[in-house]
Design a protein around this motif. Sequence first.
Motif, PDB file in Angstrom:
ATOM      1  N   GLY A  45      16.472   1.957  -4.348  1.00 58.57           N
ATOM      2  CA  GLY A  45      15.652   0.755  -4.287  1.00 58.57           C
ATOM      3  C   GLY A  45      14.856   0.580  -3.006  1.00 58.57           C
ATOM      4  O   GLY A  45      14.219  -0.444  -2.807  1.00 58.57           O
ATOM      5  N   ALA A  46      14.874   1.572  -2.121  1.00 58.63           N
ATOM      6  CA  ALA A  46      14.134   1.503  -0.860  1.00 58.63           C
ATOM      7  C   ALA A  46      12.782   2.204  -0.994  1.00 58.63           C
ATOM      8  O   ALA A  46      12.665   3.207  -1.702  1.00 58.63           O
ATOM      9  CB  ALA A  46      14.946   2.135   0.261  1.00 58.63           C
ATOM     10  N   TYR A  47      11.775   1.662  -0.318  1.00 60.00           N
ATOM     11  CA  TYR A  47      10.421   2.202  -0.338  1.00 60.00           C
ATOM     12  C   TYR A  47       9.866   2.171   1.076  1.00 60.00           C
ATOM     13  O   TYR A  47      10.231   1.301   1.867  1.00 60.00           O
ATOM     14  CB  TYR A  47       9.501   1.356  -1.225  1.00 60.00           C
ATOM     15  N   GLU A  48       8.932   3.076   1.371  1.00 61.82           N
ATOM     16  CA  GLU A  48       8.239   3.077   2.649  1.00 61.82           C
ATOM     17  C   GLU A  48       6.764   3.323   2.411  1.00 61.82           C
ATOM     18  O   GLU A  48       6.392   4.137   1.575  1.00 61.82           O
ATOM     19  CB  GLU A  48       8.803   4.152   3.578  1.00 61.82           C
ATOM     20  N   GLY A  49       5.926   2.586   3.138  1.00 65.20           N
ATOM     21  CA  GLY A  49       4.484   2.719   3.025  1.00 65.20           C
ATOM     22  C   GLY A  49       3.813   1.818   4.035  1.00 65.20           C
ATOM     23  O   GLY A  49       4.173   1.814   5.210  1.00 65.20           O
TER      24      GLY A  49
ATOM     25  N   ILE B 216      -2.900  -4.218   9.008  1.00 62.28           N
ATOM     26  CA  ILE B 216      -2.019  -3.382   8.196  1.00 62.28           C
ATOM     27  C   ILE B 216      -0.857  -2.937   9.070  1.00 62.28           C
ATOM     28  O   ILE B 216      -1.055  -2.516  10.221  1.00 62.28           O
ATOM     29  CB  ILE B 216      -2.777  -2.176   7.616  1.00 62.28           C
ATOM     30  N   TYR B 217       0.348  -3.056   8.514  1.00 62.60           N
ATOM     31  CA  TYR B 217       1.571  -2.742   9.232  1.00 62.60           C
ATOM     32  C   TYR B 217       2.341  -1.633   8.523  1.00 62.60           C
ATOM     33  O   TYR B 217       2.142  -1.390   7.333  1.00 62.60           O
ATOM     34  CB  TYR B 217       2.466  -3.989   9.301  1.00 62.60           C
ATOM     35  N   ILE B 218       3.273  -1.025   9.253  1.00 61.82           N
ATOM     36  CA  ILE B 218       4.235  -0.122   8.622  1.00 61.82           C
ATOM     37  C   ILE B 218       5.006  -0.968   7.620  1.00 61.82           C
ATOM     38  O   ILE B 218       5.479  -2.054   7.959  1.00 61.82           O
ATOM     39  CB  ILE B 218       5.201   0.470   9.669  1.00 61.82           C
ATOM     40  N   GLY B 219       5.121  -0.513   6.391  1.00 57.18           N
ATOM     41  CA  GLY B 219       5.782  -1.295   5.356  1.00 57.18           C
ATOM     42  C   GLY B 219       7.100  -0.695   4.911  1.00 57.18           C
ATOM     43  O   GLY B 219       7.228   0.527   4.786  1.00 57.18           O
ATOM     44  N   LYS B 220       8.059  -1.566   4.719  1.00 56.94           N
ATOM     45  CA  LYS B 220       9.348  -1.182   4.154  1.00 56.94           C
ATOM     46  C   LYS B 220       9.675  -2.199   3.076  1.00 56.94           C
ATOM     47  O   LYS B 220       9.392  -3.387   3.232  1.00 56.94           O
ATOM     48  CB  LYS B 220      10.434  -1.173   5.229  1.00 56.94           C
ATOM     49  N   MET B 221      10.262  -1.728   1.996  1.00 58.20           N
ATOM     50  CA  MET B 221      10.534  -2.599   0.865  1.00 58.20           C
ATOM     51  C   MET B 221      11.872  -2.197   0.261  1.00 58.20           C
ATOM     52  O   MET B 221      12.169  -1.017   0.126  1.00 58.20           O
ATOM     53  CB  MET B 221       9.392  -2.430  -0.151  1.00 58.20           C
TER      54      MET B 221
ATOM     55  N   ILE C 224       0.828  -1.205   0.000  1.00 58.04           N
ATOM     56  CA  ILE C 224       0.000   0.000   0.000  1.00 58.04           C
ATOM     57  C   ILE C 224       0.866   1.260   0.000  1.00 58.04           C
ATOM     58  O   ILE C 224       1.660   1.474   0.922  1.00 58.04           O
ATOM     59  CB  ILE C 224      -0.923   0.010   1.237  1.00 58.04           C
ATOM     60  N   ASP C 225       0.712   2.066  -1.038  1.00 55.45           N
ATOM     61  CA  ASP C 225       1.346   3.392  -1.112  1.00 55.45           C
ATOM     62  C   ASP C 225       2.817   3.388  -0.708  1.00 55.45           C
ATOM     63  O   ASP C 225       3.245   4.178   0.137  1.00 55.45           O
ATOM     64  CB  ASP C 225       0.578   4.404  -0.256  1.00 55.45           C
ATOM     65  N   MET C 226       3.612   2.520  -1.337  1.00 54.91           N
ATOM     66  CA  MET C 226       5.054   2.474  -1.082  1.00 54.91           C
ATOM     67  C   MET C 226       5.727   3.601  -1.863  1.00 54.91           C
ATOM     68  O   MET C 226       5.719   3.610  -3.094  1.00 54.91           O
ATOM     69  CB  MET C 226       5.643   1.135  -1.500  1.00 54.91           C
TER      70      MET C 226
END
Length: 129
Positions: free
Chosen positions: A82-86, A96-101, A74-76
């Motif tokens: 190459g890092a994403y946060e969402g 739903i959790y804090i997301g890091k990719m 969701i909304d990364m």
Amino acid sequence: MKKFLILAASLLAFATAASAQDAALGVWQTEVDDGAYAHITIAPCGAAVCGVISRTFNADGEYQSENIGKTLVIDMVPQGSGAYEGSVWRPSNNKIYIGKMDVNGNALRLRGCVAGGLLCSSQNWVRVG
């Protein structure tokens, strides 16, 4: 000349953000979780990327899960390199959790975190399309 330099800097920043975002686009296979795995199709959603469950598989092969079509990534927002946060949704507990990719070529590491991002559970995905 000053306006030209501002325009050039803006275009470079936009191109860099678009290039970073492109790294995550495509179809990714998750790890097995609760006896099943999925293909997640990641595509642009505004200035971010989102991932939708497009196919699901279990020990018997492909099956039609009720989660097909639901947004898991969701909304990364690209952070660079190459890092994403969402946010990330986990179907097995509907939270739903804090997301890091992090994306590196055909490998993607997705983390769902609590406690302000200090405690995370992760999966390593591979690009399939």
